[in-house]
Scaffold this active site. Structure first.
Site, PDB file in Angstrom:
ATOM      1  CG  HIS A 100      44.391 -20.851  30.978  1.00  0.00           C
ATOM      2  ND1 HIS A 100      45.727 -20.590  31.177  1.00  0.00           N
ATOM      3  CD2 HIS A 100      44.286 -22.189  30.824  1.00  0.00           C
ATOM      4  CE1 HIS A 100      46.407 -21.730  31.132  1.00  0.00           C
ATOM      5  NE2 HIS A 100      45.544 -22.713  30.927  1.00  0.00           N
ATOM      6  NE  ARG A 101      46.814 -23.212  34.195  1.00  0.00           N
ATOM      7  CZ  ARG A 101      48.117 -23.327  33.949  1.00  0.00           C
ATOM      8  NH1 ARG A 101      48.985 -22.675  34.703  1.00  0.00           N
ATOM      9  NH2 ARG A 101      48.571 -24.096  32.980  1.00  0.00           N
ATOM     10  CD  GLU A 146      41.846 -24.721  31.893  1.00  0.00           C
ATOM     11  OE1 GLU A 146      42.480 -25.775  31.710  1.00  0.00           O
ATOM     12  OE2 GLU A 146      42.263 -23.799  32.629  1.00  0.00           O
ATOM     13  CG  ASP A 167      44.459 -27.034  35.409  1.00  0.00           C
ATOM     14  OD1 ASP A 167      44.562 -27.546  34.287  1.00  0.00           O
ATOM     15  OD2 ASP A 167      44.651 -25.811  35.626  1.00  0.00           O
ATOM     16  CG  HIS A 216      48.522 -26.399  35.703  1.00  0.00           C
ATOM     17  ND1 HIS A 216      49.887 -26.633  35.562  1.00  0.00           N
ATOM     18  CD2 HIS A 216      47.983 -26.625  34.482  1.00  0.00           C
ATOM     19  CE1 HIS A 216      50.134 -26.983  34.309  1.00  0.00           C
ATOM     20  NE2 HIS A 216      49.001 -26.981  33.635  1.00  0.00           N
ATOM     21  CD  GLU A 253      44.350 -29.718  31.517  1.00  0.00           C
ATOM     22  OE1 GLU A 253      45.397 -30.406  31.390  1.00  0.00           O
ATOM     23  OE2 GLU A 253      44.330 -28.491  31.321  1.00  0.00           O
ATOM     24  CE  LYS A 262      47.756 -30.707  34.815  1.00  0.00           C
ATOM     25  NZ  LYS A 262      48.414 -30.193  33.579  1.00  0.00           N
ATOM     26  CG  ASP A 285      46.839 -17.060  30.863  1.00  0.00           C
ATOM     27  OD1 ASP A 285      46.268 -18.016  31.414  1.00  0.00           O
ATOM     28  OD2 ASP A 285      47.954 -17.156  30.308  1.00  0.00           O
TER      29      ASP A 285
END
Length: 242
Positions: free
Chosen positions: A9-10, A36, A38, A51, A110, A112, A230
């Site tokens: 995640h990120r 992943e 954003d 993000h 993702e 945004k 994370d």
């Protein structure tokens, strides 16, 4: 069915400055199967990896991402919350794609575009993915499901997956209705029977954000398609037990 994939995640956001190259490099080193991140657009239309719509939390800048040019954004420090890592810049999506091109990782982008619609973002991102010939390795997700339908129409060969926070009735039916091959629910909206049924219906399920060890174990035990965490290093260690 197979092993549950681990999406960072990120990047490795639990240990490194989120959505930075150092965080993505750590995710690769940790053995994650995917990353992943954003994406938003700069004032001059460059897809940038960050993000929040506002710069204040993760960078030393202020105001909105959309109001600064790529040149201005690229001069900011994106690791203000992680001083020990020194200065890390906001990456352009192009830089991340170039980095991942040499790996076999998947990439969940993702979009945004829930607060600001960023007209043309779908076209820009898809053109960039195609220029790297990475269509097979990309998943486009968003809380803006109109945007995902637009992506599906532009590029049916790229997988889409709706993000959602609240319980949906038969979410696999909904996913198919918008042309999606996956779904990315908040784990709170995805009890085990829903996950199992969706996978049986041919829809990949990748819940977010799974940082709890017991929850990781439970998802490994039902061979959930993937989850987003994370802490990719911790998740990879726990998966070795299965």
């Amino acid at each position: 069915m197979g092993k549950t994939a681990i999406f960072a995640h990120r990047g490795s956001a639990g240990t490194h400055p989120e959505n930075t190259m150092i965080s993505f490099e750590e995710a690769v080193a940790a053995g994650a199967d995917g990353i992943e991140l954003d994406v938003q657009l700069s004032k001059d239309g460059v897809p940038v990896v960050i993000h929040d719509e506002k710069l204040n939390r993760t960078t030393d800048g202020k105001g909105y991402v959309k109001d600064l040019t790529w040149k201005e954004l690229s001069s900011l420090n994106a690791s203000v919350a992680h001083k020990k890592f020194g200065i890390n810049r906001i990456p352009a999506l192009e830089e991340v794609l170039r980095f991942l091109k040499g790996t076999n990782l998947q990439l969940n982008i993702e979009l945004k575009n829930g607060v600001f619609l960023y007209p043309g973002m779908e076209e820009t991102v898809i053109a960039m993915i195609r220029s790297f010939k990475m269509e097979e390795r990309i998943i486009l997700s968003s809380f803006n499901h109109y945007s995902l339908v637009h992506c599906f129409r532009l590029a049916p060969e790229i997988e889409t997956a709706p993000l959602y926070r609240d319980g949906l009735y038969m979410p696999w039916v909904y996913a198919r209705a918008i042309g999606a091959k996956g779904m990315h629910p908040s784990i709170k909206a995805a009890p085990e029977p829903i996950i199992v049924q969706a996978m049986a219906e041919g829809i990949a399920v990748r819940p977010y954000t799974i940082n709890d060890e017991a929850m990781m174990r439970s998802l490994f035990s039902i061979e959930c398609s993937a989850f987003i965490t994370d802490y990719p290093k911790k998740a990879v260690q726990i998966r070795k037990d299965y």
